[in-house]
Design a protein around this motif. Sequence first.
Motif, PDB file in Angstrom:
ATOM      1  N   MET A 109       0.810  -1.310  -0.068  1.00  0.00           N
ATOM      2  CA  MET A 109      -0.091   0.094  -0.144  1.00  0.00           C
ATOM      3  C   MET A 109       0.950   1.309  -0.027  1.00  0.00           C
ATOM      4  SD  MET A 109      -3.442  -0.500   1.978  1.00  0.00           S
ATOM      5  CE  MET A 109      -4.754  -1.036   1.141  1.00  0.00           C
ATOM      6  N   ASN A 110       0.204   2.267  -0.170  1.00  0.00           N
ATOM      7  CA  ASN A 110       0.996   3.428  -0.398  1.00  0.00           C
ATOM      8  C   ASN A 110       1.178   4.133   1.210  1.00  0.00           C
ATOM      9  OD1 ASN A 110       1.903   6.163  -1.176  1.00  0.00           O
ATOM     10  ND2 ASN A 110       0.139   6.464  -2.463  1.00  0.00           N
ATOM     11  N   ASP A 111       2.306   4.724   1.268  1.00  0.00           N
ATOM     12  CA  ASP A 111       2.674   5.236   2.808  1.00  0.00           C
ATOM     13  C   ASP A 111       2.058   6.487   3.158  1.00  0.00           C
ATOM     14  OD1 ASP A 111       4.440   3.182   3.001  1.00  0.00           O
ATOM     15  OD2 ASP A 111       6.102   4.047   2.218  1.00  0.00           O
ATOM     16  N   ASP A 112       1.245   7.102   2.285  1.00  0.00           N
ATOM     17  CA  ASP A 112       0.897   8.540   2.414  1.00  0.00           C
ATOM     18  C   ASP A 112      -0.491   8.319   2.939  1.00  0.00           C
ATOM     19  OD1 ASP A 112       2.862   9.574   0.967  1.00  0.00           O
ATOM     20  OD2 ASP A 112       2.025  10.142  -0.852  1.00  0.00           O
ATOM     21  N   TYR A 113      -1.117   7.138   2.771  1.00  0.00           N
ATOM     22  CA  TYR A 113      -2.409   7.039   3.325  1.00  0.00           C
ATOM     23  C   TYR A 113      -2.307   6.416   4.672  1.00  0.00           C
ATOM     24  CZ  TYR A 113      -4.232   8.742  -1.132  1.00  0.00           C
ATOM     25  OH  TYR A 113      -4.344   9.328  -2.221  1.00  0.00           O
ATOM     26  N   ILE A 114      -3.386   6.276   5.631  1.00  0.00           N
ATOM     27  CA  ILE A 114      -3.390   5.701   6.758  1.00  0.00           C
ATOM     28  C   ILE A 114      -4.354   4.316   6.472  1.00  0.00           C
ATOM     29  CG2 ILE A 114      -3.294   7.453   8.381  1.00  0.00           C
ATOM     30  CD1 ILE A 114      -6.204   7.546   8.716  1.00  0.00           C
ATOM     31  N   SER A 115      -3.994   3.184   7.186  1.00  0.00           N
ATOM     32  CA  SER A 115      -4.641   1.891   6.750  1.00  0.00           C
ATOM     33  C   SER A 115      -5.922   2.051   7.407  1.00  0.00           C
ATOM     34  CB  SER A 115      -3.518   0.695   7.407  1.00  0.00           C
ATOM     35  OG  SER A 115      -3.659   0.990   8.704  1.00  0.00           O
ATOM     36  N   ASP A 116      -6.625   1.027   6.891  1.00  0.00           N
ATOM     37  CA  ASP A 116      -8.037   0.708   7.562  1.00  0.00           C
ATOM     38  C   ASP A 116      -8.181   0.895   9.109  1.00  0.00           C
ATOM     39  OD1 ASP A 116      -8.984   1.129   4.934  1.00  0.00           O
ATOM     40  OD2 ASP A 116      -9.061  -1.131   4.300  1.00  0.00           O
ATOM     41  N   GLU A 117      -7.125  -0.040   9.619  1.00  0.00           N
ATOM     42  CA  GLU A 117      -7.189  -0.316  10.934  1.00  0.00           C
ATOM     43  C   GLU A 117      -7.005   1.119  11.769  1.00  0.00           C
ATOM     44  OE1 GLU A 117      -4.453  -3.255  12.000  1.00  0.00           O
ATOM     45  OE2 GLU A 117      -5.221  -4.749  10.483  1.00  0.00           O
ATOM     46  N   GLU A 118      -5.870   1.802  11.099  1.00  0.00           N
ATOM     47  CA  GLU A 118      -5.581   3.115  11.670  1.00  0.00           C
ATOM     48  C   GLU A 118      -6.898   4.132  11.757  1.00  0.00           C
ATOM     49  OE1 GLU A 118      -2.215   4.138   9.497  1.00  0.00           O
ATOM     50  OE2 GLU A 118      -0.767   3.441  10.967  1.00  0.00           O
ATOM     51  N   LEU A 119      -7.485   4.044  10.524  1.00  0.00           N
ATOM     52  CA  LEU A 119      -8.748   4.856  10.176  1.00  0.00           C
ATOM     53  C   LEU A 119      -9.854   4.337  11.346  1.00  0.00           C
ATOM     54  CD1 LEU A 119      -9.994   6.875   8.600  1.00  0.00           C
ATOM     55  CD2 LEU A 119     -10.760   5.287   7.030  1.00  0.00           C
ATOM     56  N   LEU A 120     -10.021   3.141  11.611  1.00  0.00           N
ATOM     57  CA  LEU A 120     -10.862   2.816  12.536  1.00  0.00           C
ATOM     58  C   LEU A 120     -10.765   3.257  14.038  1.00  0.00           C
ATOM     59  CD1 LEU A 120     -11.890  -0.803  11.059  1.00  0.00           C
ATOM     60  CD2 LEU A 120     -13.493   1.323  10.932  1.00  0.00           C
ATOM     61  N   ASP A 121      -9.431   3.060  14.166  1.00  0.00           N
ATOM     62  CA  ASP A 121      -8.767   3.377  15.513  1.00  0.00           C
ATOM     63  C   ASP A 121      -9.203   5.108  15.795  1.00  0.00           C
ATOM     64  OD1 ASP A 121      -8.244   1.076  16.214  1.00  0.00           O
ATOM     65  OD2 ASP A 121      -6.023   1.134  15.719  1.00  0.00           O
ATOM     66  N   LEU A 122      -9.019   5.770  14.884  1.00  0.00           N
ATOM     67  CA  LEU A 122      -9.013   7.230  14.785  1.00  0.00           C
ATOM     68  C   LEU A 122     -10.459   7.655  14.993  1.00  0.00           C
ATOM     69  CD1 LEU A 122      -7.619  10.315  14.512  1.00  0.00           C
ATOM     70  CD2 LEU A 122      -8.167   9.862  11.926  1.00  0.00           C
ATOM     71  N   ILE A 123     -11.338   6.882  14.210  1.00  0.00           N
ATOM     72  CA  ILE A 123     -12.919   7.255  14.509  1.00  0.00           C
ATOM     73  C   ILE A 123     -13.194   6.889  15.923  1.00  0.00           C
ATOM     74  CG2 ILE A 123     -15.069   6.435  13.510  1.00  0.00           C
ATOM     75  CD1 ILE A 123     -13.695   6.018  10.685  1.00  0.00           C
ATOM     76  N   ASN A 124     -12.889   5.572  16.225  1.00  0.00           N
ATOM     77  CA  ASN A 124     -13.258   5.283  17.653  1.00  0.00           C
ATOM     78  C   ASN A 124     -12.869   6.465  18.814  1.00  0.00           C
ATOM     79  OD1 ASN A 124     -14.719   2.889  16.941  1.00  0.00           O
ATOM     80  ND2 ASN A 124     -12.934   1.660  17.158  1.00  0.00           N
ATOM     81  N   GLU A 125     -11.508   6.650  18.633  1.00  0.00           N
ATOM     82  CA  GLU A 125     -11.023   7.723  19.479  1.00  0.00           C
ATOM     83  C   GLU A 125     -11.570   8.911  19.612  1.00  0.00           C
ATOM     84  OE1 GLU A 125      -6.847   9.944  19.785  1.00  0.00           O
ATOM     85  OE2 GLU A 125      -6.632   7.902  19.201  1.00  0.00           O
ATOM     86  N   ILE A 126     -12.005   9.436  18.351  1.00  0.00           N
ATOM     87  CA  ILE A 126     -12.824  10.645  18.251  1.00  0.00           C
ATOM     88  C   ILE A 126     -14.310  10.414  18.902  1.00  0.00           C
ATOM     89  CG2 ILE A 126     -13.938  12.209  16.942  1.00  0.00           C
ATOM     90  CD1 ILE A 126     -11.651  11.942  14.967  1.00  0.00           C
ATOM     91  N   GLU A 127     -14.929   9.362  18.646  1.00  0.00           N
ATOM     92  CA  GLU A 127     -16.275   9.064  19.219  1.00  0.00           C
ATOM     93  C   GLU A 127     -16.004   9.026  20.560  1.00  0.00           C
ATOM     94  OE1 GLU A 127     -17.854   5.689  17.062  1.00  0.00           O
ATOM     95  OE2 GLU A 127     -18.448   7.025  15.404  1.00  0.00           O
ATOM     96  N   GLU A 128     -15.167   8.236  21.399  1.00  0.00           N
ATOM     97  CA  GLU A 128     -15.252   8.091  22.740  1.00  0.00           C
ATOM     98  C   GLU A 128     -14.488   9.146  23.309  1.00  0.00           C
ATOM     99  OE1 GLU A 128     -13.179   4.259  22.758  1.00  0.00           O
ATOM    100  OE2 GLU A 128     -14.714   3.356  21.989  1.00  0.00           O
TER     101      GLU A 128
END
Length: 156
Positions: free
Chosen positions: A1-20
């Motif tokens: 994958m491309n290093d410029d983008y965050i992975s799906d797992e990181e994206l889900l972690d970011l969403i959970n962190e913001i929601e909680e």
Amino acid sequence: MNDDYISDEELLDLINEIEEGAMLKAPVYLKEQILQQIQKEEDLRHRENSARQPITEHKKNIRKQLLVYKIEVIGTMAAAIIILFLLPVSIPGDASTMSTENKEQSSGIFEYWDMASSQLLEQMDTISNQLLHPLDTLREHFSEESSQTPVQKQNE
């Protein structure tokens, strides 16, 4: 994958962190600053409106002066036209080139016009003198009455 983008797992972690997690709060002074800015703008609008009112009154005054001037000009033009028609008229052309019949016709017309215009000018002169000098007119009227004898007053 491309290093410029965050992975799906990181994206889900970011969403959970913001929601909680706690959301970022606006600075305490922001509300007060916004209200002060609104008040400044309202004050500025109020000053502009109050400054415009004398301008509109000035424009109304100028319009009134212009209307008075227009009426004066129209009155002067009307008076000039009337005077043009009331001035005594001389017979145009050379009298020797006209036939005797034409001379008599034009002479009669011009004499009548001259007589009518002079009578009208006399009446206008009398009326204008009465308007411009009302006290003199009253004095003349009363002096004529006082100079009459009682017999003359009874005959009238």
